[in-house]
Design a protein around this motif. Sequence first.
Motif, PDB file in Angstrom:
ATOM      1  N   GLY A 231       0.795  -1.212   0.000  1.00  0.00           N
ATOM      2  CA  GLY A 231       0.000   0.000   0.000  1.00  0.00           C
ATOM      3  C   GLY A 231       0.826   1.260   0.000  1.00  0.00           C
ATOM      4  O   GLY A 231       2.067   1.228   0.033  1.00  0.00           O
ATOM      5  N   GLU A 232       0.124   2.400  -0.001  1.00  0.00           N
ATOM      6  CA  GLU A 232       0.767   3.697  -0.068  1.00  0.00           C
ATOM      7  C   GLU A 232       1.401   4.070   1.272  1.00  0.00           C
ATOM      8  O   GLU A 232       0.869   3.761   2.338  1.00  0.00           O
ATOM      9  N   GLN A 233       2.543   4.767   1.208  1.00  0.00           N
ATOM     10  CA  GLN A 233       3.259   5.136   2.419  1.00  0.00           C
ATOM     11  C   GLN A 233       2.436   6.079   3.294  1.00  0.00           C
ATOM     12  O   GLN A 233       2.485   6.005   4.518  1.00  0.00           O
ATOM     13  N   ASN A 234       1.660   6.965   2.674  1.00  0.00           N
ATOM     14  CA  ASN A 234       0.880   7.901   3.473  1.00  0.00           C
ATOM     15  C   ASN A 234      -0.189   7.180   4.296  1.00  0.00           C
ATOM     16  O   ASN A 234      -0.512   7.598   5.417  1.00  0.00           O
ATOM     17  N   VAL A 235      -0.727   6.079   3.785  1.00  0.00           N
ATOM     18  CA  VAL A 235      -1.703   5.294   4.535  1.00  0.00           C
ATOM     19  C   VAL A 235      -1.011   4.571   5.689  1.00  0.00           C
ATOM     20  O   VAL A 235      -1.543   4.489   6.799  1.00  0.00           O
ATOM     21  N   LYS A 236       0.184   4.068   5.437  1.00  0.00           N
ATOM     22  CA  LYS A 236       0.962   3.417   6.496  1.00  0.00           C
ATOM     23  C   LYS A 236       1.286   4.415   7.613  1.00  0.00           C
ATOM     24  O   LYS A 236       1.148   4.102   8.807  1.00  0.00           O
ATOM     25  N   ASP A 237       1.719   5.605   7.211  1.00  0.00           N
ATOM     26  CA  ASP A 237       2.047   6.629   8.207  1.00  0.00           C
ATOM     27  C   ASP A 237       0.826   7.004   9.043  1.00  0.00           C
ATOM     28  O   ASP A 237       0.924   7.201  10.262  1.00  0.00           O
ATOM     29  N   LEU A 238      -0.319   7.096   8.376  1.00  0.00           N
ATOM     30  CA  LEU A 238      -1.548   7.461   9.076  1.00  0.00           C
ATOM     31  C   LEU A 238      -1.974   6.369  10.055  1.00  0.00           C
ATOM     32  O   LEU A 238      -2.323   6.653  11.207  1.00  0.00           O
ATOM     33  N   ALA A 239      -1.919   5.115   9.614  1.00  0.00           N
ATOM     34  CA  ALA A 239      -2.297   4.001  10.495  1.00  0.00           C
ATOM     35  C   ALA A 239      -1.393   3.949  11.714  1.00  0.00           C
ATOM     36  O   ALA A 239      -1.858   3.771  12.853  1.00  0.00           O
ATOM     37  N   LYS A 240      -0.108   4.117  11.476  1.00  0.00           N
ATOM     38  CA  LYS A 240       0.850   4.071  12.582  1.00  0.00           C
ATOM     39  C   LYS A 240       0.627   5.243  13.543  1.00  0.00           C
ATOM     40  O   LYS A 240       0.666   5.074  14.771  1.00  0.00           O
ATOM     41  N   ALA A 241       0.376   6.415  13.009  1.00  0.00           N
ATOM     42  CA  ALA A 241       0.158   7.599  13.851  1.00  0.00           C
ATOM     43  C   ALA A 241      -1.095   7.441  14.699  1.00  0.00           C
ATOM     44  O   ALA A 241      -1.099   7.755  15.899  1.00  0.00           O
ATOM     45  N   GLU A 242      -2.174   6.965  14.107  1.00  0.00           N
ATOM     46  CA  GLU A 242      -3.407   6.779  14.870  1.00  0.00           C
ATOM     47  C   GLU A 242      -3.222   5.750  15.979  1.00  0.00           C
ATOM     48  O   GLU A 242      -3.710   5.920  17.102  1.00  0.00           O
ATOM     49  N   ALA A 243      -2.502   4.668  15.661  1.00  0.00           N
ATOM     50  CA  ALA A 243      -2.253   3.648  16.684  1.00  0.00           C
ATOM     51  C   ALA A 243      -1.404   4.213  17.821  1.00  0.00           C
ATOM     52  O   ALA A 243      -1.621   3.880  18.996  1.00  0.00           O
ATOM     53  N   LYS A 244      -0.441   5.072  17.505  1.00  0.00           N
ATOM     54  CA  LYS A 244       0.376   5.688  18.550  1.00  0.00           C
ATOM     55  C   LYS A 244      -0.457   6.625  19.419  1.00  0.00           C
ATOM     56  O   LYS A 244      -0.250   6.695  20.643  1.00  0.00           O
ATOM     57  N   ALA A 245      -1.391   7.360  18.823  1.00  0.00           N
ATOM     58  CA  ALA A 245      -2.249   8.248  19.606  1.00  0.00           C
ATOM     59  C   ALA A 245      -3.067   7.448  20.614  1.00  0.00           C
ATOM     60  O   ALA A 245      -3.176   7.824  21.788  1.00  0.00           O
ATOM     61  N   PHE A 246      -3.620   6.326  20.179  1.00  0.00           N
ATOM     62  CA  PHE A 246      -4.409   5.497  21.090  1.00  0.00           C
ATOM     63  C   PHE A 246      -3.519   4.755  22.086  1.00  0.00           C
ATOM     64  O   PHE A 246      -3.930   4.510  23.226  1.00  0.00           O
ATOM     65  N   ARG A 247      -2.316   4.389  21.670  1.00  0.00           N
ATOM     66  CA  ARG A 247      -1.387   3.744  22.619  1.00  0.00           C
ATOM     67  C   ARG A 247      -1.019   4.720  23.729  1.00  0.00           C
ATOM     68  O   ARG A 247      -0.920   4.333  24.902  1.00  0.00           O
ATOM     69  N   ALA A 248      -0.836   5.974  23.387  1.00  0.00           N
ATOM     70  CA  ALA A 248      -0.568   7.001  24.400  1.00  0.00           C
ATOM     71  C   ALA A 248      -1.747   7.132  25.360  1.00  0.00           C
ATOM     72  O   ALA A 248      -1.565   7.212  26.581  1.00  0.00           O
TER      73      ALA A 248
END
Length: 476
Positions: A122-139
């Motif tokens: 998939g696209e890198q921007n989608v990967k970055d978004l998924a990872k960022a959202e998961a980090k927000a919820f992990r925090a």
Amino acid sequence: MKKNIAIIASFLIAIAISGCEKYTDLTPRGALVVETAQDYYELVSYPNRGYLIANFQYLVDDMWLKESNFIGITPNINTVHFSFNENIDRVSMVNSSNFYDRAYLYINRWNTIISSVDASKGEQNVKDLAKAEAKAFRAFDHFLLVNVYAKAYNPATAATDGGICIMDKYDLEAQPTKSTVAQVYDFIQKDIDEAIPFLQVQPLDPYHPSLAFAWALKAKIHLFKREIAKAKEACEKSLSYNNQIFDLVKYTTTQGGPSVTPIIAPNNPEVLSYQYIQGYNETNFGYTWLISPELRALFGTNDARFNMFFNTTSASFLDIGSGAAYYSIAYTRFFYPTVGLKTTEVYLMQAECLARQNDLAGAIAIVNKFREKRILSGTINLPVPATRKEMMEIIINERRKEMVLGFNRFFDLKRLNTEAEYAKTVVRTYPLVNKTVPQQTYTLLPTSRLYIIPFPLGILKKNLNLTLNTDEKLPL
């Protein structure tokens, strides 16, 4: 190990938890293979996240027990906490914790996304978004855990105060050691700061974290650390993305209220994140959540939040004459957030920052803007108070009324108890109605070890690296 791991359908609902000793056991039941960046992004959306607070909900001045659920009952964690009893073995009473298990379950989910999405298609921007959202919820989940199982952040002692296990990777065999409170907060701040540049103003659905949510969480982290300037800046950023206040006055007086105009999740414009105490339908069980006579009196007689949502007349659910009340509106009629972040909390955090910076006029202006949407009649706009302490008392009381039923009052008592100016000794006289047993006065000191909830005994037995954060004895 293959990076594009199989995420199991049961993983999305109920996974056997082993806490800090071992994240989870995955049992294949109709495996749903997640292999694209879009799959991982969609995995972030989890509409029914719940945080059951039964282990600590009565360690506050806002909650109440019906007398038949206390008098003559074999001591349990609820009665021990309600009576502020430090002389009973709490550790043996808390063999397991739904709150603890679920928080680490969710963290495991976020870690799966963070550790695996980069190797997906998939696209890198989608990967970055998924990872960022998961980090927000992990925090978010680490923030909840550290504020339940450890001392409140105190700049003078956080570097040595025992915290929780930081889970920063997907590892089924992990036996981590406990980090300090300061280390946990550093980790939380790092996650949210790394997430913000990639998040969206309007995510795919309301169960993905938005920029307004992330900045609100960042504000809360800084506020709890007493980093006031940073907290104020984060509040302003959050409100720049969503500054809506739902007008409960108009809703009550001209729109007919919940019986005529239902406002269900996810349609409440104030809500920045949808989590629950129990689940989406939790307010159907609101009669089990009694608010105290003290909080009821604090609302007064002209507050839409009380008049619309609370009942004081059912002898089935409360003791008539006690002054308590219970939440009585079904989730199908109105969604009132209990544990998720919302814009009104951001406004109150902003007001607190201004008060702490001695801008009392600015602080009261925000409170009055907020009160215009909550107070039905009488005095709506409050005058500028004479002192910072008076202003803080107004803000604290508004937080109690606006953020009811969840864990926010517990967190607020803990953090404010670290400051002599705002520390509170909670005093409870009980029972108020029953005349067959002696009335007693129970006292919860600001320094009480009860504010630190013991780790579940089942987890302590499995991970010997994990130690209690209180001086309570471990029955092993």
